[in-house]
Design a protein around this motif. Structure first.
Motif, PDB file in Angstrom:
ATOM      1  N   SER A  38     -10.690  11.355  12.192  1.00 20.12           N
ATOM      2  CA  SER A  38     -11.143   9.996  11.905  1.00 20.12           C
ATOM      3  C   SER A  38     -12.609   9.978  11.481  1.00 20.12           C
ATOM      4  CB  SER A  38     -10.961   9.101  13.147  1.00 20.12           C
ATOM      5  OG  SER A  38      -9.602   8.926  13.453  1.00 20.12           O
ATOM      6  N   LEU A  39     -13.418  10.748  12.191  1.00 24.95           N
ATOM      7  CA  LEU A  39     -14.844  10.817  11.849  1.00 24.95           C
ATOM      8  C   LEU A  39     -15.034  11.477  10.489  1.00 24.95           C
ATOM      9  CD1 LEU A  39     -16.270  11.876  15.338  1.00 24.95           C
ATOM     10  CD2 LEU A  39     -16.416   9.625  14.272  1.00 24.95           C
ATOM     11  N   GLU A  40     -14.189  12.430  10.185  1.00 28.57           N
ATOM     12  CA  GLU A  40     -14.283  13.136   8.905  1.00 28.57           C
ATOM     13  C   GLU A  40     -13.913  12.211   7.744  1.00 28.57           C
ATOM     14  OE1 GLU A  40     -12.829  17.419   7.011  1.00 28.57           O
ATOM     15  OE2 GLU A  40     -11.705  16.518   8.644  1.00 28.57           O
ATOM     16  N   LEU A  41     -12.904  11.365   7.964  1.00 24.80           N
ATOM     17  CA  LEU A  41     -12.419  10.491   6.898  1.00 24.80           C
ATOM     18  C   LEU A  41     -13.057   9.105   6.935  1.00 24.80           C
ATOM     19  CD1 LEU A  41      -8.590  11.278   7.041  1.00 24.80           C
ATOM     20  CD2 LEU A  41     -10.323  12.325   5.571  1.00 24.80           C
ATOM     21  N   HIS A  42     -13.771   8.799   8.026  1.00 21.11           N
ATOM     22  CA  HIS A  42     -14.367   7.467   8.236  1.00 21.11           C
ATOM     23  C   HIS A  42     -13.283   6.393   8.356  1.00 21.11           C
ATOM     24  CE1 HIS A  42     -18.157   9.392   7.203  1.00 21.11           C
ATOM     25  NE2 HIS A  42     -17.596   9.829   6.096  1.00 21.11           N
ATOM     26  N   ILE A  43     -12.151   6.778   8.922  1.00 18.87           N
ATOM     27  CA  ILE A  43     -11.027   5.867   9.133  1.00 18.87           C
ATOM     28  C   ILE A  43     -10.759   5.788  10.634  1.00 18.87           C
ATOM     29  CG2 ILE A  43      -8.573   5.468   8.709  1.00 18.87           C
ATOM     30  CD1 ILE A  43      -8.868   6.957   6.081  1.00 18.87           C
ATOM     31  N   PRO A  44     -10.654   4.597  11.224  1.00 16.92           N
ATOM     32  CA  PRO A  44     -10.484   4.464  12.676  1.00 16.92           C
ATOM     33  C   PRO A  44      -9.287   5.242  13.220  1.00 16.92           C
ATOM     34  CG  PRO A  44     -10.953   2.333  11.701  1.00 16.92           C
ATOM     35  CD  PRO A  44     -10.732   3.279  10.549  1.00 16.92           C
ATOM     36  N   PRO A  45      -9.416   5.796  14.424  1.00 20.90           N
ATOM     37  CA  PRO A  45      -8.325   6.555  15.042  1.00 20.90           C
ATOM     38  C   PRO A  45      -7.021   5.771  15.123  1.00 20.90           C
ATOM     39  CG  PRO A  45     -10.338   6.855  16.292  1.00 20.90           C
ATOM     40  CD  PRO A  45     -10.622   5.791  15.280  1.00 20.90           C
ATOM     41  N   ARG A  46      -7.098   4.472  15.417  1.00 20.07           N
ATOM     42  CA  ARG A  46      -5.868   3.692  15.584  1.00 20.07           C
ATOM     43  C   ARG A  46      -5.054   3.658  14.299  1.00 20.07           C
ATOM     44  NH1 ARG A  46      -4.368   1.013  19.763  1.00 20.07           N
ATOM     45  NH2 ARG A  46      -6.481   1.076  20.650  1.00 20.07           N
ATOM     46  N   TYR A  47      -5.744   3.571  13.166  1.00 17.30           N
ATOM     47  CA  TYR A  47      -5.030   3.561  11.885  1.00 17.30           C
ATOM     48  C   TYR A  47      -4.344   4.906  11.650  1.00 17.30           C
ATOM     49  CZ  TYR A  47      -3.987   2.873   6.954  1.00 17.30           C
ATOM     50  OH  TYR A  47      -3.333   2.754   5.750  1.00 17.30           O
ATOM     51  N   LEU A  48      -5.057   5.988  11.908  1.00 18.01           N
ATOM     52  CA  LEU A  48      -4.466   7.314  11.725  1.00 18.01           C
ATOM     53  C   LEU A  48      -3.318   7.550  12.701  1.00 18.01           C
ATOM     54  CD1 LEU A  48      -7.530   9.653  11.055  1.00 18.01           C
ATOM     55  CD2 LEU A  48      -6.071   8.453   9.434  1.00 18.01           C
ATOM     56  N   HIS A  49      -3.459   7.019  13.906  1.00 15.75           N
ATOM     57  CA  HIS A  49      -2.397   7.159  14.905  1.00 15.75           C
ATOM     58  C   HIS A  49      -1.135   6.435  14.428  1.00 15.75           C
ATOM     59  CE1 HIS A  49      -0.374   6.532  18.862  1.00 15.75           C
ATOM     60  NE2 HIS A  49      -0.864   7.734  19.094  1.00 15.75           N
ATOM     61  N   GLU A  50      -1.296   5.252  13.850  1.00 11.00           N
ATOM     62  CA  GLU A  50      -0.156   4.511  13.319  1.00 11.00           C
ATOM     63  C   GLU A  50       0.466   5.250  12.133  1.00 11.00           C
ATOM     64  OE1 GLU A  50      -1.885   0.756  12.429  1.00 11.00           O
ATOM     65  OE2 GLU A  50      -1.828   0.039  14.502  1.00 11.00           O
ATOM     66  N   GLN A  51      -0.372   5.844  11.309  1.00 15.68           N
ATOM     67  CA  GLN A  51       0.133   6.627  10.174  1.00 15.68           C
ATOM     68  C   GLN A  51       0.898   7.858  10.654  1.00 15.68           C
ATOM     69  OE1 GLN A  51       0.083   4.525   7.741  1.00 15.68           O
ATOM     70  NE2 GLN A  51      -1.067   5.674   6.207  1.00 15.68           N
ATOM     71  N   MET A  52       0.434   8.462  11.740  1.00 15.65           N
ATOM     72  CA  MET A  52       1.124   9.620  12.282  1.00 15.65           C
ATOM     73  C   MET A  52       2.509   9.232  12.807  1.00 15.65           C
ATOM     74  SD  MET A  52      -0.238  12.475  15.035  1.00 15.65           S
ATOM     75  CE  MET A  52      -1.532  13.061  13.942  1.00 15.65           C
ATOM     76  N   THR A  53       2.601   8.031  13.358  1.00 17.93           N
ATOM     77  CA  THR A  53       3.901   7.528  13.802  1.00 17.93           C
ATOM     78  C   THR A  53       4.837   7.369  12.618  1.00 17.93           C
ATOM     79  OG1 THR A  53       2.887   6.344  15.648  1.00 17.93           O
ATOM     80  CG2 THR A  53       5.081   5.649  15.000  1.00 17.93           C
ATOM     81  N   ARG A  54       4.313   6.852  11.514  1.00 16.89           N
ATOM     82  CA  ARG A  54       5.110   6.727  10.295  1.00 16.89           C
ATOM     83  C   ARG A  54       5.548   8.096   9.795  1.00 16.89           C
ATOM     84  NH1 ARG A  54       2.243   3.624   5.721  1.00 16.89           N
ATOM     85  NH2 ARG A  54       4.367   3.692   4.894  1.00 16.89           N
ATOM     86  N   LEU A  55       4.658   9.056   9.946  1.00 12.10           N
ATOM     87  CA  LEU A  55       4.966  10.424   9.523  1.00 12.10           C
ATOM     88  C   LEU A  55       6.147  10.979  10.317  1.00 12.10           C
ATOM     89  CD1 LEU A  55       3.788  12.731   7.679  1.00 12.10           C
ATOM     90  CD2 LEU A  55       2.570  13.520   9.706  1.00 12.10           C
ATOM     91  N   GLN A  56       6.171  10.717  11.604  1.00 13.48           N
ATOM     92  CA  GLN A  56       7.250  11.210  12.455  1.00 13.48           C
ATOM     93  C   GLN A  56       8.574  10.511  12.139  1.00 13.48           C
ATOM     94  OE1 GLN A  56       7.543  10.102  16.725  1.00 13.48           O
ATOM     95  NE2 GLN A  56       7.367  12.292  17.137  1.00 13.48           N
ATOM     96  N   LEU A  57       8.505   9.227  11.801  1.00 20.58           N
ATOM     97  CA  LEU A  57       9.717   8.444  11.566  1.00 20.58           C
ATOM     98  C   LEU A  57      10.290   8.625  10.155  1.00 20.58           C
ATOM     99  CD1 LEU A  57       8.709   5.089  13.325  1.00 20.58           C
ATOM    100  CD2 LEU A  57      10.181   6.911  14.204  1.00 20.58           C
ATOM    101  N   LEU A  58       9.594   9.422   9.328  1.00 16.91           N
ATOM    102  CA  LEU A  58      10.051   9.653   7.950  1.00 16.91           C
ATOM    103  C   LEU A  58      10.286   8.327   7.227  1.00 16.91           C
ATOM    104  CD1 LEU A  58      12.660  12.498   8.659  1.00 16.91           C
ATOM    105  CD2 LEU A  58      10.265  12.755   8.041  1.00 16.91           C
ATOM    106  N   GLU A  59       9.289   7.473   7.257  1.00 21.60           N
ATOM    107  CA  GLU A  59       9.464   6.097   6.795  1.00 21.60           C
ATOM    108  C   GLU A  59       9.719   5.948   5.302  1.00 21.60           C
ATOM    109  OE1 GLU A  59       6.608   3.200   7.840  1.00 21.60           O
ATOM    110  OE2 GLU A  59       7.442   2.870   9.824  1.00 21.60           O
ATOM    111  N   THR A  60       9.156   6.832   4.502  1.00 22.49           N
ATOM    112  CA  THR A  60       9.276   6.662   3.054  1.00 22.49           C
ATOM    113  C   THR A  60       9.818   7.939   2.408  1.00 22.49           C
ATOM    114  OG1 THR A  60       7.049   7.492   2.581  1.00 22.49           O
ATOM    115  CG2 THR A  60       7.260   5.142   3.103  1.00 22.49           C
ATOM    116  N   PRO A  61      10.372   7.825   1.189  1.00 19.07           N
ATOM    117  CA  PRO A  61      10.839   9.018   0.464  1.00 19.07           C
ATOM    118  C   PRO A  61       9.730  10.045   0.264  1.00 19.07           C
ATOM    119  CG  PRO A  61      11.703   7.037  -0.548  1.00 19.07           C
ATOM    120  CD  PRO A  61      10.704   6.585   0.472  1.00 19.07           C
TER     121      PRO A  61
END
Length: 215
Positions: A38-61
């Protein structure tokens, strides 16, 4: 979930690499790996955590394709991540914010204090949480809870006790009329105002999450 303006679909590779680190799976919100990214990308941890959840759920093609390409090929993933980090503009959020007044973000919580580099606002939050679990008579260097917290966050017990002395000054329940002159006073007062006057369960829950950063 609204898309963060600094998010790039190429960052799925960084999240996938973190996800695959042992133990494999979604990492705690304030785990060190997630916070550091998060510090490297300047993106809050909560957003990345939500994206990681999407990654696990295979949300998109696209995510499914990423898993098919890199999920069982860590060497190829590592190669792509290295190339990504070498790209021009990677990690340069200042270009996005150029000419814009920036409000202090989550990054401030993890930055060392100028007055005492071994401390960060996150550590002050954890010390405040412990403050509410002790009595003034137990806010001493040989108290086991203070020793344990000191080992966890790599802060000497003497400094933790010093911070707790300032919190006693901030505590309206103690009605302390003494005057304390300490360069950390401003930071402690700010921490108290944000977290000490609210619901202690909220502070406790936040502290449990933040402790993952130091584990």
């Amino acid at each position: 979930m609204a898309k963060n303006p600094l998010w790039s679909d190429e960052y799925w590779l960084l999240l996938m690499q973190l996800y695959l680190n042992k133990p494999v799976g979604i990492k705690p919100l304030y785990s060190k790996g997630l916070v550091d990214l998060s510090l490297e990308l300047h993106i809050p941890p909560r957003y990345l955590h939500e994206q990681m959840t999407r990654l696990q759920l295979l949300e998109t093609p696209r995510i499914k394709q990423l898993w098919e390409t890199y999920g069982k090929n860590p060497r190829k993933l590592l190669h792509e991540v290295k190339l990504l980090k070498k790209m021009d503009g990677f990690n340069h959020a200042e270009k996005f914010y150029e000419g814009v007044e920036i409000r202090e973000s989550f990054e401030k919580l993890f930055k060392p204090l100028e007055e005492s580099p071994t401390l960060t606002p996150v550590k002050l939050i954890l010390i405040l949480n412990l403050y509410f679990r002790l009595t003034p008579f137990t806010m001493v260097t040989d108290t086991p809870e203070i020793i344990d917290l000191g080992k966890l966050i790599q802060v000497k017990p003497e400094l933790i006790v010093e911070i707790m002395d300032i919190y006693q000054y901030c505590d309206p329940c103690l009605k302390n009329e003494d005057i304390i002159i300490n360069p950390l006073m401003g930071h402690c007062q700010e921490t108290w105002q944000h977290y000490g006057n609210g619901d202690l369960k909220t502070l406790s829950d936040l502290s449990k999450e933040l402790m993952f950063y130091f584990l």
